[in-house]
Design a protein around this motif. Sequence first.
Motif, mmCIF file in Angstrom:
data_model
loop_
_atom_site.group_PDB
_atom_site.id
_atom_site.type_symbol
_atom_site.label_atom_id
_atom_site.label_comp_id
_atom_site.label_asym_id
_atom_site.label_seq_id
_atom_site.Cartn_x
_atom_site.Cartn_y
_atom_site.Cartn_z
ATOM 1 N N ASP A 160 18.838 52.635 70.839
ATOM 2 C CA ASP A 160 19.761 52.795 69.719
ATOM 3 C C ASP A 160 18.991 53.075 68.431
ATOM 4 N N VAL A 161 19.580 53.895 67.571
ATOM 5 C CA VAL A 161 18.927 54.302 66.327
ATOM 6 C C VAL A 161 19.899 54.165 65.163
ATOM 7 N N LEU A 162 19.434 53.544 64.078
ATOM 8 C CA LEU A 162 20.146 53.583 62.798
ATOM 9 C C LEU A 162 19.412 54.586 61.921
ATOM 10 N N ARG A 163 20.132 55.561 61.415
ATOM 11 C CA ARG A 163 19.515 56.595 60.590
ATOM 12 C C ARG A 163 20.115 56.571 59.192
ATOM 13 N N LEU A 164 19.281 56.243 58.213
ATOM 14 C CA LEU A 164 19.675 56.332 56.815
ATOM 15 C C LEU A 164 19.386 57.754 56.347
ATOM 16 N N LEU A 165 20.381 58.409 55.738
ATOM 17 C CA LEU A 165 20.250 59.815 55.367
ATOM 18 C C LEU A 165 20.473 60.020 53.878
ATOM 19 N N HIS A 166 19.620 60.869 53.300
ATOM 20 C CA HIS A 166 19.736 61.247 51.898
ATOM 21 C C HIS A 166 19.698 62.767 51.819
ATOM 22 N N TYR A 167 20.844 63.373 51.475
ATOM 23 C CA TYR A 167 20.918 64.817 51.295
ATOM 24 C C TYR A 167 20.599 65.122 49.831
ATOM 25 N N HIS A 168 19.678 66.040 49.608
ATOM 26 C CA HIS A 168 19.177 66.289 48.261
ATOM 27 C C HIS A 168 20.252 66.883 47.350
ATOM 28 N N SER A 169 20.122 66.582 46.082
ATOM 29 C CA SER A 169 20.972 67.211 45.080
ATOM 30 C C SER A 169 20.774 68.726 45.120
ATOM 31 N N THR A 170 21.864 69.471 44.917
ATOM 32 C CA THR A 170 21.764 70.933 44.870
ATOM 33 C C THR A 170 21.981 71.476 43.452
ATOM 34 N N GLU A 171 21.984 70.587 42.482
ATOM 35 C CA GLU A 171 22.199 71.014 41.098
ATOM 36 C C GLU A 171 21.107 71.989 40.666
ATOM 37 N N GLY A 172 21.526 73.154 40.136
ATOM 38 C CA GLY A 172 20.581 74.144 39.635
ATOM 39 C C GLY A 172 19.842 74.912 40.717
ATOM 40 N N LYS A 173 20.279 74.788 41.979
ATOM 41 C CA LYS A 173 19.596 75.469 43.081
ATOM 42 C C LYS A 173 20.530 76.493 43.716
ATOM 43 N N THR A 174 19.928 77.534 44.279
ATOM 44 C CA THR A 174 20.683 78.526 45.038
ATOM 45 C C THR A 174 20.105 78.607 46.439
ATOM 46 N N SER A 268 24.528 59.059 53.627
ATOM 47 C CA SER A 268 25.323 58.607 54.768
ATOM 48 C C SER A 268 24.440 57.756 55.666
ATOM 49 N N ILE A 269 25.080 57.009 56.566
ATOM 50 C CA ILE A 269 24.364 56.127 57.490
ATOM 51 C C ILE A 269 24.953 56.337 58.877
ATOM 52 N N ALA A 270 24.107 56.678 59.834
ATOM 53 C CA ALA A 270 24.575 56.942 61.196
ATOM 54 C C ALA A 270 23.916 55.978 62.179
ATOM 55 N N PHE A 271 24.728 55.439 63.086
ATOM 56 C CA PHE A 271 24.219 54.604 64.168
ATOM 57 C C PHE A 271 24.456 55.346 65.473
ATOM 58 N N PHE A 272 23.376 55.572 66.229
ATOM 59 C CA PHE A 272 23.449 56.318 67.478
ATOM 60 C C PHE A 272 23.283 55.354 68.657
ATOM 61 N N ASN A 273 24.380 55.125 69.380
ATOM 62 C CA ASN A 273 24.301 54.355 70.616
ATOM 63 C C ASN A 273 23.700 55.261 71.686
ATOM 64 N N GLN A 274 22.594 54.841 72.270
ATOM 65 C CA GLN A 274 21.933 55.676 73.272
ATOM 66 C C GLN A 274 21.682 54.859 74.532
ATOM 67 N N ALA A 275 21.711 55.537 75.669
ATOM 68 C CA ALA A 275 21.454 54.855 76.934
ATOM 69 C C ALA A 275 20.059 54.238 76.924
ATOM 70 N N ARG A 276 19.959 53.020 77.456
ATOM 71 C CA ARG A 276 18.665 52.361 77.576
ATOM 72 C C ARG A 276 17.712 53.209 78.414
ATOM 73 N N THR A 277 16.426 52.977 78.235
ATOM 74 C CA THR A 277 15.397 53.813 78.847
ATOM 75 C C THR A 277 15.617 54.012 80.341
ATOM 76 N N ASP A 278 15.904 52.930 81.077
ATOM 77 C CA ASP A 278 16.013 53.014 82.538
ATOM 78 C C ASP A 278 17.447 53.060 83.053
ATOM 79 N N SER A 279 18.426 53.116 82.154
ATOM 80 C CA SER A 279 19.820 53.221 82.595
ATOM 81 C C SER A 279 20.063 54.571 83.258
ATOM 82 N N ILE A 280 20.844 54.574 84.321
ATOM 83 C CA ILE A 280 21.165 55.809 85.027
ATOM 84 C C ILE A 280 22.464 56.393 84.477
#
Length: 338
Positions: A160-174, A268-280
């Motif tokens: 399982d993974v918790l991912r903290l995400l920061h999307y950059h400001s786009t002010e003044g950018k093209t 944003s914050i995402a939690f990814f439920n993933q199969a355990r290493t040896d789970s079939i």
Amino acid sequence: MPVPTISLHDFDNRRQEIIDELMDASTNVGFFTLANHGISPEDVQTAFELSKQFFALPDEVKSKTPLNGKNAGWEKNTQVRPSTGTADQKESIQLQFARMEGLWPADEDIPDFRVKAERFMRQIRDLSVKVMECFAEGLGLPLNTFTEGTVDPGVGDSQDVLRLLHYHSTEGKTFGSNFWRAGAHADFDVLTMLFQRDGEGGLEVCPGRKVVGDFGMGQNWLPVEARQDRIVCNIGDQLMRWSDDRLKSTYHRVRLPEGQESRGPRYSIAFFNQARTDSIIQGPQKKYPPITGGEFIAEAMAKNRMQSAEIAKKAALEDADKVASAIHFVPRHLQAAA
């Protein structure tokens, strides 16, 4: 069909109703949002504040815990989506229950970071157990099919993974016409649970994918409202395979701000439920051959790296600033349609 909202209010008494709603959403759209989910607004806000603290640190401090090749650590502007050929305009730190030696931000940089993050991770995991049990029951499988396959019983094989995400400001950018905060992709986990902040939108989903592993995407993208009081959930490739393609892993993306929308940063914050290493992983109809959770993740990451290698070679020959905002490399699997 819009992305449905499912209330978990009075869960025990409404269990069958909730199962029916979850199955309908997951077989037709692959996305849904949860209301009245039981994680307090204060705990969600605390998690976002922790995320903002981390991303406010200088890059040289964040880089003390770099992405380690095992889906843990910090990265910035490094994720090139094979669907787009451009780098996502963001940074993130990925946290796990296991394989985190030397990858937790130090207390001297952010006091109690690990304690606070793990507490939030456990809350989301516990909520996800309810949802995954509903999926198992809705599919006519043993109740613990997905929970036993994902929740670590104490042996240290959780993916399982918790991912903290920061999307950059786009002010003044093209940007070029095919740049995204996150390019179109499907998740390769069992179940993703995403927290957004009010008004920080851009998430869109595209129902219609038929089988695991294809690049099939339609043209109808549905917006998902950004509300901090709801959790956005989606099926991942592991669960699509585990259900013999009954539950749909859906392509989604985060577009850049448009019109009068705020050009500021997005968290944003995402939690990814993933199969355990040896789970079939194998569905009841055995549509696909058995594969372990560890093998699935390794194959998915290797495939992504191979598809991105061609793009990276081209990017190395170009000016870095131009690549970050103006150049779109068309991946080989999309060239025929370009």
